[in-house]
Write a protein that holds these residues in place. Sequence first.
Motif, short mmCIF file in Angstrom:
data_model
loop_
_atom_site.label_atom_id
_atom_site.label_comp_id
_atom_site.label_asym_id
_atom_site.label_seq_id
_atom_site.Cartn_x
_atom_site.Cartn_y
_atom_site.Cartn_z
N PHE A 176 0.87 -1.10 -0.03
CA PHE A 176 -0.12 -0.08 0.33
C PHE A 176 0.88 1.36 -0.06
CE2 PHE A 176 -2.08 3.43 2.00
CZ PHE A 176 -3.48 3.69 1.36
N ARG A 177 1.98 1.43 0.81
CA ARG A 177 2.65 2.33 1.15
C ARG A 177 3.29 2.91 -0.45
NH1 ARG A 177 4.20 0.04 5.67
NH2 ARG A 177 6.41 -0.49 4.81
N TYR A 178 4.16 1.78 -1.03
CA TYR A 178 4.51 1.97 -2.20
C TYR A 178 3.60 2.53 -3.52
CZ TYR A 178 9.17 0.49 -0.85
OH TYR A 178 10.50 0.26 -0.20
N ALA A 179 2.67 1.47 -3.43
CA ALA A 179 1.82 2.20 -4.53
C ALA A 179 0.87 3.41 -4.24
CB ALA A 179 0.56 0.88 -4.48
N ASN A 180 0.71 3.68 -3.15
CA ASN A 180 0.23 5.16 -2.79
C ASN A 180 1.17 6.07 -3.08
OD1 ASN A 180 -2.24 6.49 -1.59
ND2 ASN A 180 -0.72 7.15 -0.03
N LYS A 181 2.68 6.04 -3.05
CA LYS A 181 3.40 6.99 -3.40
C LYS A 181 3.32 7.03 -4.76
CE LYS A 181 7.04 9.59 -2.74
NZ LYS A 181 6.51 11.32 -2.51
N ALA A 182 3.36 5.88 -5.66
CA ALA A 182 3.40 6.09 -7.06
C ALA A 182 2.18 6.63 -7.59
CB ALA A 182 3.64 4.54 -7.65
N ALA A 183 1.09 6.32 -6.85
CA ALA A 183 -0.06 6.92 -7.44
C ALA A 183 -0.28 8.35 -7.18
CB ALA A 183 -1.39 6.38 -6.85
N GLU A 184 0.41 9.07 -5.97
CA GLU A 184 0.40 10.50 -5.96
C GLU A 184 1.47 11.10 -7.01
OE1 GLU A 184 2.27 10.84 -1.87
OE2 GLU A 184 0.43 10.35 -1.01
N LEU A 185 2.33 10.38 -7.69
CA LEU A 185 3.14 10.75 -8.52
C LEU A 185 2.35 10.35 -9.95
CD1 LEU A 185 6.48 9.41 -7.29
CD2 LEU A 185 5.72 11.91 -7.32
N GLY A 186 1.18 9.95 -10.03
CA GLY A 186 0.50 9.81 -11.41
C GLY A 186 0.43 8.70 -12.02
N ASP A 187 0.93 7.52 -11.50
CA ASP A 187 1.25 6.23 -12.10
C ASP A 187 -0.14 5.55 -11.99
OD1 ASP A 187 3.38 4.17 -13.00
OD2 ASP A 187 1.69 3.06 -11.93
N ALA A 188 -0.72 5.19 -13.34
CA ALA A 188 -1.98 4.75 -13.45
C ALA A 188 -2.16 3.31 -13.03
CB ALA A 188 -2.42 4.40 -15.02
N GLY A 189 -1.05 2.58 -13.31
CA GLY A 189 -0.72 1.29 -12.43
C GLY A 189 -0.87 1.01 -11.12
N ALA A 190 -0.48 2.07 -10.54
CA ALA A 190 -0.51 2.22 -9.02
C ALA A 190 -1.79 2.53 -8.52
CB ALA A 190 0.57 3.36 -8.41
N HIS A 191 -2.55 3.13 -9.25
CA HIS A 191 -4.00 3.52 -8.99
C HIS A 191 -4.65 2.05 -8.97
CE1 HIS A 191 -4.54 7.75 -8.09
NE2 HIS A 191 -3.70 8.17 -8.99
N TYR A 192 -4.45 1.44 -9.95
CA TYR A 192 -5.15 0.17 -10.24
C TYR A 192 -4.67 -0.85 -8.84
CZ TYR A 192 -6.67 -4.32 -12.15
OH TYR A 192 -7.53 -5.52 -12.15
N GLN A 193 -3.24 -0.88 -8.85
CA GLN A 193 -3.14 -1.62 -7.64
C GLN A 193 -3.67 -1.14 -6.13
OE1 GLN A 193 -0.94 -4.38 -7.70
NE2 GLN A 193 -0.92 -4.70 -5.70
N LEU A 194 -3.94 0.25 -5.95
CA LEU A 194 -4.58 0.56 -4.86
C LEU A 194 -6.02 0.05 -4.88
CD1 LEU A 194 -3.08 4.12 -4.48
CD2 LEU A 194 -2.72 2.07 -2.91
N ALA A 195 -6.76 0.07 -6.18
CA ALA A 195 -7.91 -0.15 -6.28
C ALA A 195 -8.18 -1.79 -5.81
CB ALA A 195 -8.54 -0.15 -7.85
N CYS A 196 -7.20 -2.76 -6.31
CA CYS A 196 -7.29 -4.08 -5.80
C CYS A 196 -7.27 -4.20 -4.37
CB CYS A 196 -6.00 -4.72 -6.51
SG CYS A 196 -6.36 -5.03 -8.38
#
Length: 158
Positions: free
Chosen positions: A29-49
């Motif tokens: 969660f921590r890593y995906a959240n940081k990547a999502a904050e930086l605009g990574d679409a895949g990270a948003h998908y990971q957070l959704a999962c």
Amino acid sequence: MKRANANDPVALLQMGVRRYGDGDYDGAFRYANKAAELGDAGAHYQLACLYFEGKGVEKDEKKAVYHLEQAAIGGHPLARYNLGANEKNNGRMDRAVKHWIIAAALGHDASLDAVKDSFRSGLVSKEDFAAALRAHQAAVEATKSPQREAAEEEARKE
């Protein structure tokens, strides 16, 4: 790790996926959240999962759908497909079909199948199905290259 420390969103997402595979859902969660904050679409998908599954976070469908929407806006075809499935489950087939048509145009096979099923059910016009099929084919053709074909051939030999 060097790229993740430099806040490279792709590297951060990779670290999150690795943590997820190791069962460290908090770290994922921590890593995906940081990547999502930086605009990574895949990270948003990971957070959704993570939010759908309730791993590393409390289950929260609203947050899961939010992150699916962000991933879809960022061009993530599987997120777009899943938004369509979510709309179908909520009885909004017109919206579901729109998501699937967009994902099919990105080359997503399951979305094309969903559009085809919707056509057979009378929910999609012949013209819209034909347009989705042409867009899907164009997207798939755009990913072809001699290098990719050679790599696929080598993979089949192994």
